[in-house]
Write a protein that holds these residues in place. Structure first.
Motif, PDB file in Angstrom:
ATOM      1  N   ARG A  20      39.162  56.900  36.317  1.00 53.25           N
ATOM      2  CA  ARG A  20      38.012  57.266  37.147  1.00 53.25           C
ATOM      3  C   ARG A  20      37.582  56.103  38.031  1.00 53.25           C
ATOM      4  NH1 ARG A  20      33.571  59.438  33.569  1.00 53.25           N
ATOM      5  NH2 ARG A  20      32.646  60.087  35.527  1.00 53.25           N
ATOM      6  N   ARG A  21      37.605  54.875  37.484  1.00 51.75           N
ATOM      7  CA  ARG A  21      37.256  53.712  38.311  1.00 51.75           C
ATOM      8  C   ARG A  21      38.316  53.477  39.389  1.00 51.75           C
ATOM      9  NH1 ARG A  21      35.373  51.845  33.230  1.00 51.75           N
ATOM     10  NH2 ARG A  21      37.362  50.798  32.844  1.00 51.75           N
ATOM     11  N   ILE A  22      39.588  53.637  39.020  1.00 54.67           N
ATOM     12  CA  ILE A  22      40.672  53.486  40.003  1.00 54.67           C
ATOM     13  C   ILE A  22      40.480  54.496  41.130  1.00 54.67           C
ATOM     14  CG2 ILE A  22      43.144  53.855  40.374  1.00 54.67           C
ATOM     15  CD1 ILE A  22      43.557  52.626  37.524  1.00 54.67           C
ATOM     16  N   MET A  23      40.165  55.721  40.786  1.00 56.06           N
ATOM     17  CA  MET A  23      39.969  56.749  41.809  1.00 56.06           C
ATOM     18  C   MET A  23      38.782  56.421  42.714  1.00 56.06           C
ATOM     19  SD  MET A  23      40.812  60.193  39.613  1.00 56.06           S
ATOM     20  CE  MET A  23      40.403  61.283  40.961  1.00 56.06           C
ATOM     21  N   ALA A  24      37.707  55.920  42.149  1.00 52.86           N
ATOM     22  CA  ALA A  24      36.545  55.550  42.965  1.00 52.86           C
ATOM     23  C   ALA A  24      36.909  54.413  43.915  1.00 52.86           C
ATOM     24  CB  ALA A  24      35.371  55.149  42.068  1.00 52.86           C
ATOM     25  N   ARG A  25      37.660  53.431  43.430  1.00 54.42           N
ATOM     26  CA  ARG A  25      38.095  52.323  44.305  1.00 54.42           C
ATOM     27  C   ARG A  25      38.993  52.826  45.430  1.00 54.42           C
ATOM     28  NH1 ARG A  25      39.535  49.960  39.187  1.00 54.42           N
ATOM     29  NH2 ARG A  25      37.727  48.836  38.432  1.00 54.42           N
ATOM     30  N   GLU A  26      39.915  53.707  45.074  1.00 48.60           N
ATOM     31  CA  GLU A  26      40.832  54.254  46.079  1.00 48.60           C
ATOM     32  C   GLU A  26      40.070  55.076  47.120  1.00 48.60           C
ATOM     33  OE1 GLU A  26      44.195  53.766  46.536  1.00 48.60           O
ATOM     34  OE2 GLU A  26      43.942  52.231  44.999  1.00 48.60           O
ATOM     35  N   GLY A  51      28.963  46.508  39.474  1.00 50.66           N
ATOM     36  CA  GLY A  51      29.418  45.297  38.796  1.00 50.66           C
ATOM     37  C   GLY A  51      30.926  45.157  38.733  1.00 50.66           C
ATOM     38  N   ASP A  52      31.641  45.904  39.563  1.00 45.10           N
ATOM     39  CA  ASP A  52      33.104  45.872  39.571  1.00 45.10           C
ATOM     40  C   ASP A  52      33.599  44.478  39.961  1.00 45.10           C
ATOM     41  OD1 ASP A  52      35.561  47.204  39.217  1.00 45.10           O
ATOM     42  OD2 ASP A  52      35.764  47.539  41.367  1.00 45.10           O
ATOM     43  N   GLU A  53      34.527  43.976  39.187  1.00 46.30           N
ATOM     44  CA  GLU A  53      35.090  42.650  39.431  1.00 46.30           C
ATOM     45  C   GLU A  53      36.606  42.720  39.345  1.00 46.30           C
ATOM     46  OE1 GLU A  53      33.388  39.831  36.741  1.00 46.30           O
ATOM     47  OE2 GLU A  53      31.351  40.188  37.449  1.00 46.30           O
ATOM     48  N   GLU A  54      37.269  41.723  39.896  1.00 44.24           N
ATOM     49  CA  GLU A  54      38.728  41.654  39.916  1.00 44.24           C
ATOM     50  C   GLU A  54      39.325  41.783  38.523  1.00 44.24           C
ATOM     51  OE1 GLU A  54      42.540  41.457  41.397  1.00 44.24           O
ATOM     52  OE2 GLU A  54      40.708  41.584  42.562  1.00 44.24           O
ATOM     53  N   GLU A  55      38.709  41.158  37.543  1.00 42.90           N
ATOM     54  CA  GLU A  55      39.221  41.220  36.171  1.00 42.90           C
ATOM     55  C   GLU A  55      39.240  42.659  35.647  1.00 42.90           C
ATOM     56  OE1 GLU A  55      37.609  39.761  31.918  1.00 42.90           O
ATOM     57  OE2 GLU A  55      37.872  38.150  33.384  1.00 42.90           O
ATOM     58  N   LEU A  56      38.170  43.410  35.909  1.00 41.84           N
ATOM     59  CA  LEU A  56      38.112  44.807  35.484  1.00 41.84           C
ATOM     60  C   LEU A  56      39.140  45.644  36.248  1.00 41.84           C
ATOM     61  CD1 LEU A  56      36.852  47.063  33.806  1.00 41.84           C
ATOM     62  CD2 LEU A  56      35.099  47.283  35.587  1.00 41.84           C
ATOM     63  N   GLN A  57      39.317  45.363  37.514  1.00 36.82           N
ATOM     64  CA  GLN A  57      40.309  46.084  38.312  1.00 36.82           C
ATOM     65  C   GLN A  57      41.705  45.889  37.726  1.00 36.82           C
ATOM     66  OE1 GLN A  57      39.858  45.023  42.470  1.00 36.82           O
ATOM     67  NE2 GLN A  57      37.643  45.185  42.294  1.00 36.82           N
ATOM     68  N   GLN A  58      42.036  44.672  37.374  1.00 36.76           N
ATOM     69  CA  GLN A  58      43.347  44.379  36.791  1.00 36.76           C
ATOM     70  C   GLN A  58      43.498  45.038  35.419  1.00 36.76           C
ATOM     71  OE1 GLN A  58      45.844  43.031  38.512  1.00 36.76           O
ATOM     72  NE2 GLN A  58      44.369  43.091  40.177  1.00 36.76           N
ATOM     73  N   GLU A  59      42.444  44.992  34.631  1.00 35.25           N
ATOM     74  CA  GLU A  59      42.474  45.637  33.309  1.00 35.25           C
ATOM     75  C   GLU A  59      42.660  47.144  33.449  1.00 35.25           C
ATOM     76  OE1 GLU A  59      42.566  46.180  29.273  1.00 35.25           O
ATOM     77  OE2 GLU A  59      42.709  44.305  30.393  1.00 35.25           O
ATOM     78  N   ASP A  60      41.999  47.746  34.424  1.00 36.95           N
ATOM     79  CA  ASP A  60      42.151  49.185  34.644  1.00 36.95           C
ATOM     80  C   ASP A  60      43.589  49.531  35.007  1.00 36.95           C
ATOM     81  OD1 ASP A  60      39.502  49.717  34.078  1.00 36.95           O
ATOM     82  OD2 ASP A  60      38.896  49.888  36.180  1.00 36.95           O
ATOM     83  N   LEU A  61      44.215  48.722  35.844  1.00 31.70           N
ATOM     84  CA  LEU A  61      45.610  48.981  36.218  1.00 31.70           C
ATOM     85  C   LEU A  61      46.537  48.828  35.013  1.00 31.70           C
ATOM     86  CD1 LEU A  61      45.737  47.261  39.715  1.00 31.70           C
ATOM     87  CD2 LEU A  61      45.751  49.721  39.222  1.00 31.70           C
ATOM     88  N   ARG A  62      46.263  47.830  34.165  1.00 36.07           N
ATOM     89  CA  ARG A  62      47.066  47.659  32.952  1.00 36.07           C
ATOM     90  C   ARG A  62      46.881  48.849  32.008  1.00 36.07           C
ATOM     91  NH1 ARG A  62      45.472  42.252  33.724  1.00 36.07           N
ATOM     92  NH2 ARG A  62      43.702  42.474  32.324  1.00 36.07           N
TER      93      ARG A  62
END
Length: 97
Positions: A20-26, A51-62
């Motif tokens: 869901r976070r990936i979709m919102a970013r996209e 509060g989205d941060e690079e670390e969370l983005q990378q964790e979501d992709l993993r």
């Protein structure tokens, strides 16, 4: 990251939240601006990315990748299909010219 088990509820919840976070970013990337197409980038999207941060983005992709690998689907193909469906949905909401 530990191996994911598709039947485990906790893993399902983590994968869903990450997706869901990936979709919102996209969606935001497609629009370029939250308000570019009213009603497309929702309040829920804003909440997901608060509060989205690079670390969370990378964790979501993993997490997304691990989830699809555990299900036996190709993570890269799944990601591209997600992006294409989202693109089609967003573009389908553009007003006729």
């Amino acid at each position: 990251m530990e191996e994911m088990e598709p039947t485990r509820v906790e893993d399902q919840a983590r994968a869903m939240a990450a997706t869901r976070r990936i979709m919102a970013r996209e969606k935001l990337e497609l629009l370029g601006d939250e308000d570019a197409l009213p009603g497309v980038f929702t309040e829920e999207d804003r909440d997901l990315l608060a509060g989205d941060e690079e670390e969370l983005q990378q964790e979501d992709l993993r997490t997304f990748s691990a989830w699809h690998a555990a299900r036996g689907t190709d993570p890269d193909t799944a990601f591209e299909e997600l992006r294409q469906r989202l693109y089609d949905r967003v573009m389908g909401q553009l007003p006729d010219i």
